[in-house]
Write a protein that holds these residues in place. Structure first.
Motif, PDB file in Angstrom:
ATOM      1  N   UNK A 255      16.002  11.074  12.592  1.00 41.07           N
ATOM      2  CA  UNK A 255      17.272  11.294  13.288  1.00 41.07           C
ATOM      3  C   UNK A 255      18.261  10.177  12.968  1.00 41.07           C
ATOM      4  N   UNK A 256      19.542  10.522  13.014  1.00 42.48           N
ATOM      5  CA  UNK A 256      20.607   9.564  12.737  1.00 42.48           C
ATOM      6  C   UNK A 256      20.667   8.522  13.853  1.00 42.48           C
ATOM      7  N   UNK A 257      20.614   7.243  13.471  1.00 40.73           N
ATOM      8  CA  UNK A 257      20.780   6.149  14.421  1.00 40.73           C
ATOM      9  C   UNK A 257      22.189   5.581  14.348  1.00 40.73           C
ATOM     10  N   UNK A 258      22.834   5.756  13.205  1.00 45.11           N
ATOM     11  CA  UNK A 258      24.197   5.277  13.014  1.00 45.11           C
ATOM     12  C   UNK A 258      24.820   5.973  11.826  1.00 45.11           C
ATOM     13  N   UNK A 259      26.087   6.380  11.990  1.00 41.80           N
ATOM     14  CA  UNK A 259      26.775   7.150  10.959  1.00 41.80           C
ATOM     15  C   UNK A 259      27.326   6.298   9.850  1.00 41.80           C
ATOM     16  N   UNK A 260      27.967   6.988   8.938  1.00 41.22           N
ATOM     17  CA  UNK A 260      28.706   8.239   9.086  1.00 41.22           C
ATOM     18  C   UNK A 260      27.880   9.525   8.969  1.00 41.22           C
ATOM     19  N   UNK A 261      26.620   9.460   8.585  1.00 42.64           N
ATOM     20  CA  UNK A 261      25.809  10.689   8.531  1.00 42.64           C
ATOM     21  C   UNK A 261      25.752  11.316   9.918  1.00 42.64           C
ATOM     22  N   UNK A 262      25.712  12.646   9.963  1.00 41.94           N
ATOM     23  CA  UNK A 262      25.632  13.358  11.240  1.00 41.94           C
ATOM     24  C   UNK A 262      24.384  14.220  11.346  1.00 41.94           C
ATOM     25  N   UNK A 263      23.657  14.401  10.228  1.00 42.81           N
ATOM     26  CA  UNK A 263      22.441  15.220  10.211  1.00 42.81           C
ATOM     27  C   UNK A 263      21.232  14.349   9.887  1.00 42.81           C
ATOM     28  N   UNK A 264      20.075  14.642  10.476  1.00 38.54           N
ATOM     29  CA  UNK A 264      18.861  13.862  10.199  1.00 38.54           C
ATOM     30  C   UNK A 264      18.363  14.082   8.770  1.00 38.54           C
ATOM     31  N   UNK A 265      17.510  13.188   8.314  1.00 37.66           N
ATOM     32  CA  UNK A 265      16.850  13.377   7.019  1.00 37.66           C
ATOM     33  C   UNK A 265      15.847  14.513   7.161  1.00 37.66           C
ATOM     34  N   UNK A 266      15.804  15.439   6.208  1.00 38.25           N
ATOM     35  CA  UNK A 266      14.828  16.535   6.281  1.00 38.25           C
ATOM     36  C   UNK A 266      13.391  16.019   6.135  1.00 38.25           C
ATOM     37  N   UNK A 267      12.489  16.586   6.916  1.00 38.77           N
ATOM     38  CA  UNK A 267      11.079  16.220   6.851  1.00 38.77           C
ATOM     39  C   UNK A 267      10.452  16.735   5.562  1.00 38.77           C
ATOM     40  N   UNK A 268       9.466  16.003   5.058  1.00 38.80           N
ATOM     41  CA  UNK A 268       8.667  16.412   3.899  1.00 38.80           C
ATOM     42  C   UNK A 268       7.214  16.479   4.347  1.00 38.80           C
ATOM     43  N   UNK A 269       6.424  17.325   3.689  1.00 39.98           N
ATOM     44  CA  UNK A 269       5.008  17.460   4.031  1.00 39.98           C
ATOM     45  C   UNK A 269       4.163  16.480   3.237  1.00 39.98           C
ATOM     46  N   UNK A 270       3.342  15.737   3.966  1.00 37.31           N
ATOM     47  CA  UNK A 270       2.360  14.844   3.352  1.00 37.31           C
ATOM     48  C   UNK A 270       1.015  15.089   4.014  1.00 37.31           C
ATOM     49  N   UNK A 271      -0.042  14.653   3.339  1.00 44.30           N
ATOM     50  CA  UNK A 271      -1.375  14.666   3.938  1.00 44.30           C
ATOM     51  C   UNK A 271      -1.956  13.276   3.794  1.00 44.30           C
ATOM     52  N   UNK A 272      -2.772  12.913   4.753  1.00 46.89           N
ATOM     53  CA  UNK A 272      -3.495  11.648   4.713  1.00 46.89           C
ATOM     54  C   UNK A 272      -4.980  11.984   4.702  1.00 46.89           C
ATOM     55  N   UNK A 273      -5.658  11.513   3.676  1.00 48.88           N
ATOM     56  CA  UNK A 273      -7.084  11.735   3.556  1.00 48.88           C
ATOM     57  C   UNK A 273      -7.725  10.403   3.227  1.00 48.88           C
TER      58      UNK A 273
END
Length: 165
Positions: free
Chosen positions: A140-158
């Protein structure tokens, strides 16, 4: 000689020179914003909660293929600092560890104007272009000028490996 004949005969018009200089500057800025390879910088963004299952899949860290999981091995869990993260420029992803044992991944492209994020510090993923800041916990945005969050990516931890799914 009239002023009209001076303007048309000596070389390119002033407008042409100014436009070319602007285009060159824009090209340099765009090249600086998005074409770096993974240099192992300390920036990262995360999005998908993944808990390791304790089963090691073998192999090293840093971008190799993981045949068992079908994805690219990004890093060992020990390489992602708690409360921070690491940017993987070549894969366009940032991996974070908001709390011990919780790993997230996000796109490393800033949602403001498409620059690559540059660092991860003080619980935030930071874009160097205009200083937008994103949470390592949820993008999520903590400070602008961005107004949209970074899109999530899928990872796995093994085991101790983090793989881009």
């Amino acid at each position: 000689m009239t002023s009209a004949s001076l303007e048309s005969g000596a070389g390119p018009a002033r407008r042409t020179v100014v436009a070319a200089a602007g285009a060159t500057g824009l090209t340099l800025v765009m090249a600086a914003c998005g074409s770096d390879s993974d240099s192992g910088s300390s920036d990262s963004a995360g999005g998908t909660d993944v808990q390791g299952d304790g089963a090691s899949t073998g192999g090293g860290s840093g971008g190799g293929e993981n045949a068992a999981a079908g994805g690219t091995v990004l890093a060992k869990t020990s390489e992602i600092p708690e409360g921070g993260g690491k940017i993987f420029k070549g894969q366009g992803v940032v991996v974070t560890q908001p709390t011990a044992g919780q790993f997230k991944a996000f796109s490393s492209t800033c949602t403001h104007q498409g620059c690559a994020v540059g660092s991860v510090s003080d619980g935030a993923i930071v874009c160097p272009c205009h200083n937008s800041r994103f949470s390592v916990a949820d993008g999520e945005v903590q400070g602008g000028p961005a107004t949209r969050p970074l899109p999530a990516k899928n990872i796995t931890v093994s085991g101790d490996q983090i793989t881009l799914a």
